[in-house]
Design a protein around this motif. Structure first.
Motif, PDB file in Angstrom:
ATOM      1  N   PRO A 165       0.798  -1.230   0.000  1.00 16.59           N
ATOM      2  CA  PRO A 165       0.000   0.000   0.000  1.00 16.59           C
ATOM      3  C   PRO A 165       0.830   1.279   0.000  1.00 16.59           C
ATOM      4  CG  PRO A 165      -0.683  -1.516   1.737  1.00 16.59           C
ATOM      5  CD  PRO A 165       0.629  -1.991   1.239  1.00 16.59           C
ATOM      6  N   LEU A 166       2.123   1.159   0.255  1.00 16.46           N
ATOM      7  CA  LEU A 166       2.973   2.342   0.384  1.00 16.46           C
ATOM      8  C   LEU A 166       3.374   2.850  -1.000  1.00 16.46           C
ATOM      9  CD1 LEU A 166       4.322   4.124   2.528  1.00 16.46           C
ATOM     10  CD2 LEU A 166       6.310   2.618   2.431  1.00 16.46           C
TER      11      LEU A 166
ATOM     12  N   THR B 267       3.793   3.172   9.215  1.00 19.65           N
ATOM     13  CA  THR B 267       2.802   3.250   8.144  1.00 19.65           C
ATOM     14  C   THR B 267       1.525   2.456   8.408  1.00 19.65           C
ATOM     15  OG1 THR B 267       3.855   1.379   7.017  1.00 19.65           O
ATOM     16  CG2 THR B 267       4.566   3.584   6.379  1.00 19.65           C
ATOM     17  N   MET B 268       1.555   1.518   9.352  1.00 19.00           N
ATOM     18  CA  MET B 268       0.428   0.592   9.497  1.00 19.00           C
ATOM     19  C   MET B 268      -0.848   1.263   9.983  1.00 19.00           C
ATOM     20  SD  MET B 268       1.330  -1.579  12.965  1.00 19.00           S
ATOM     21  CE  MET B 268      -0.222  -2.465  12.878  1.00 19.00           C
ATOM     22  N   ASP B 269      -0.735   2.406  10.636  1.00 22.43           N
ATOM     23  CA  ASP B 269      -1.924   3.074  11.159  1.00 22.43           C
ATOM     24  C   ASP B 269      -2.613   3.953  10.125  1.00 22.43           C
ATOM     25  OD1 ASP B 269      -1.600   1.923  13.640  1.00 22.43           O
ATOM     26  OD2 ASP B 269      -0.293   3.530  14.359  1.00 22.43           O
TER      27      ASP B 269
ATOM     28  N   LEU C  57      -4.440  -1.801   7.072  1.00 23.51           N
ATOM     29  CA  LEU C  57      -4.679  -3.170   7.498  1.00 23.51           C
ATOM     30  C   LEU C  57      -5.848  -3.801   6.744  1.00 23.51           C
ATOM     31  CD1 LEU C  57      -4.039  -2.966  11.343  1.00 23.51           C
ATOM     32  CD2 LEU C  57      -2.513  -3.762   9.534  1.00 23.51           C
ATOM     33  N   ASN C  58      -6.845  -2.993   6.369  1.00 26.49           N
ATOM     34  CA  ASN C  58      -7.949  -3.513   5.564  1.00 26.49           C
ATOM     35  C   ASN C  58      -7.449  -4.037   4.222  1.00 26.49           C
ATOM     36  OD1 ASN C  58      -9.904  -2.972   7.464  1.00 26.49           O
ATOM     37  ND2 ASN C  58     -10.375  -0.944   6.656  1.00 26.49           N
TER      38      ASN C  58
ATOM     39  N   PHE D 150      -6.937  -9.094   0.911  1.00 25.16           N
ATOM     40  CA  PHE D 150      -6.142 -10.066   0.166  1.00 25.16           C
ATOM     41  C   PHE D 150      -6.156 -11.443   0.840  1.00 25.16           C
ATOM     42  CE2 PHE D 150      -4.221  -6.429  -2.071  1.00 25.16           C
ATOM     43  CZ  PHE D 150      -4.235  -6.929  -3.357  1.00 25.16           C
ATOM     44  N   TYR D 151      -6.209 -11.467   2.171  1.00 30.99           N
ATOM     45  CA  TYR D 151      -6.316 -12.757   2.856  1.00 30.99           C
ATOM     46  C   TYR D 151      -7.579 -13.503   2.428  1.00 30.99           C
ATOM     47  CZ  TYR D 151      -2.413 -12.647   6.155  1.00 30.99           C
ATOM     48  OH  TYR D 151      -1.163 -12.678   6.713  1.00 30.99           O
ATOM     49  N   ARG D 152      -8.655 -12.756   2.195  1.00 22.99           N
ATOM     50  CA  ARG D 152      -9.902 -13.393   1.776  1.00 22.99           C
ATOM     51  C   ARG D 152      -9.809 -13.932   0.348  1.00 22.99           C
ATOM     52  NH1 ARG D 152     -11.979  -9.068   4.938  1.00 22.99           N
ATOM     53  NH2 ARG D 152     -12.233  -7.699   3.128  1.00 22.99           N
TER      54      ARG D 152
END
Length: 271
Positions: A105-106, A152-154, A159-160, A165-167
Motif C-alpha cells: 500500500p505504500l 505506516t500501518m496506522d 490493514l484492511n 487479500f487474505y480473503r
C-alpha cells in the motif's frame, strides 16, 4: 500443563518471505542520474554523506546524511546527484501472501533517523561474510523494516488492504503458479469453479483492484524482475511469461513503463 497458542502467529510467520536482491556500499558522483525509475523491489538507502535527491510530481526531496530511506517498489522517482553520494543500500521484497508485499500500500518514500551504531554494525557484519554475520544483519534489517511498518500501518485502510487479500488466498495461490499472459479471468474462474462475474466482483470488493488489472500488474512485476535480475534474452522472457511473441511483450511493457524492455534493462542497474 497449560499452553496458550496464538492462532494467527504461525500463519503470518510462515508466510512472510524476505528476499534480498542486491546490496552494497556505494560511492557515486553526478553520473548517478536516473529519470523516472520504477523498480520491482524496495530500496533501503542508509545515507552516509553527499548531496543527492529524489524527484516526483510532488516535488524534490533531498537525501539527508544519518537517515534511512525506504523507497517502495512500484513508486516512480527520478534520482540525481549534484556532487557525490555515499550510501549503503539494500534491495528487497517482503511477501506476506503470493504476489502481495508487506509494503504494497505504500506509494511514497519514507525516512527515519538511523540509530547510532546501526550502519557500523551492518558494514562490519557484511565484511565478515559469516553465517553468524548474516543472521545478525538479517535481525538488524528486520528491525528497520519493523520500524517503517509501525510508522505506516496506522494509515487509513492499511490493514484492511491485507485483510481483503487474505480473503482472496485461493485466487492468489492459483496465480502464483499459473500466471501467464495467456491466462484470462474466465480461465481462472473455470479453474476455481466460480462464475467469472462473481469472482471479479468479490476480488474488487476485497482488494480494490480489478482482477484483470491485478493479473497484468503481477505480470509486469515478474517482467521487471526477470529483466533486472537475469541475463535471459528478452525473447526468452517473453516466451516464459506466455506472450505470443516478443513484439506483443514489448508493446505490453512499453504501455506500462513508457520504455521498452531493453531500455528498462539498460536503465535499471541503479544502486
Amino acid at each position: 500443563m497449560n499452553i496458550t497458542r496464538f492462532s494467527s502467529l504461525e500463519d503470518a510467520w510462515n508466510s512472510l518471505e524476505l528476499t534480498l536482491f542486491d546490496h552494497g556500499l556505494f560511492h557515486g558522483d553526478r553520473t548517478w542520474n536516473y529519470p523516472n525509475m520504477v523498480s520491482p523491489f524496495h530500496r533501503l538507502y542508509f545515507i552516509i554523506d553527499g548531496e543527492a535527491s529524489l524527484t516526483n510530481q510532488k516535488g524534490r526531496f533531498e537525501f539527508s546524511p544519518g537517515y534511512i530511506y525506504l523507497i517502495p517498489a512500484g513508486s516512480c522517482y527520478s534520482y540525481a546527484c549534484s556532487s557525490v553520494i555515499h550510501k549503503f543500500y539494500l534491495h528487497f521484497n517482503l511477501e506476506l501472501l503470493p504476489g502481495v508485499d508487506l509494503f504494497g500500500p505504500l506509494k511514497e518514500f519514507r525516512a527515519l533517523p538511523c540509530p547510532a551504531g546501526l550502519l557500523d554494525s551492518l558494514l562490519l557484519e557484511a565484511q565478515r561474510e559469516s553465517l553468524s554475520g548474516v543472521l545478525h544483519i538479517k535481525s538488524l534489517v528486520w528491525d528497520v523494516i519493523h520500524r517503517f511498518f509501525q510508522e505506516t500501518m496506522d494509515e487509513t485502510g492499511y490493514l484492511n488492504y491485507f485483510n481483503g487479500f487474505y480473503r482472496q488466498q485461493q485466487v492468489l495461490g492459483y496465480l502464483s503458479t499459473h500466471l501467464s499472459a495467456s491466462l484470462r479471468v474466465q480461465d481462472l474462474a473455470d479453474a476455481l469453479g466460480i462464475p467469472s462475474h462473481l469472482l471479479s466482483r468479490s476480488f474488487r470488493q476485497d482488494t480494490g483492484y480489478g482482477l484483470k488489472e491485478y493479473m497484468e500488474d503481477l505480470l509486469l512485476q515478474k517482467a521487471r524482475h526477470l529483466l533486472l535480475h537475469t541475463t535471459m534474452p528478452i525473447c526468452q522472457i517473453s516466451e516464459l511469461l506466455g506472450f505470443s511473441d516478443p513484439l506483443y511483450f514489448s508493446r505490453f511493457f512499453k504501455k506500462q513503463e513508457e520504455m521498452s524492455p531493453r531500455e528498462y534493462r539498460k536503465a535499471g542497474f541503479l544502486a
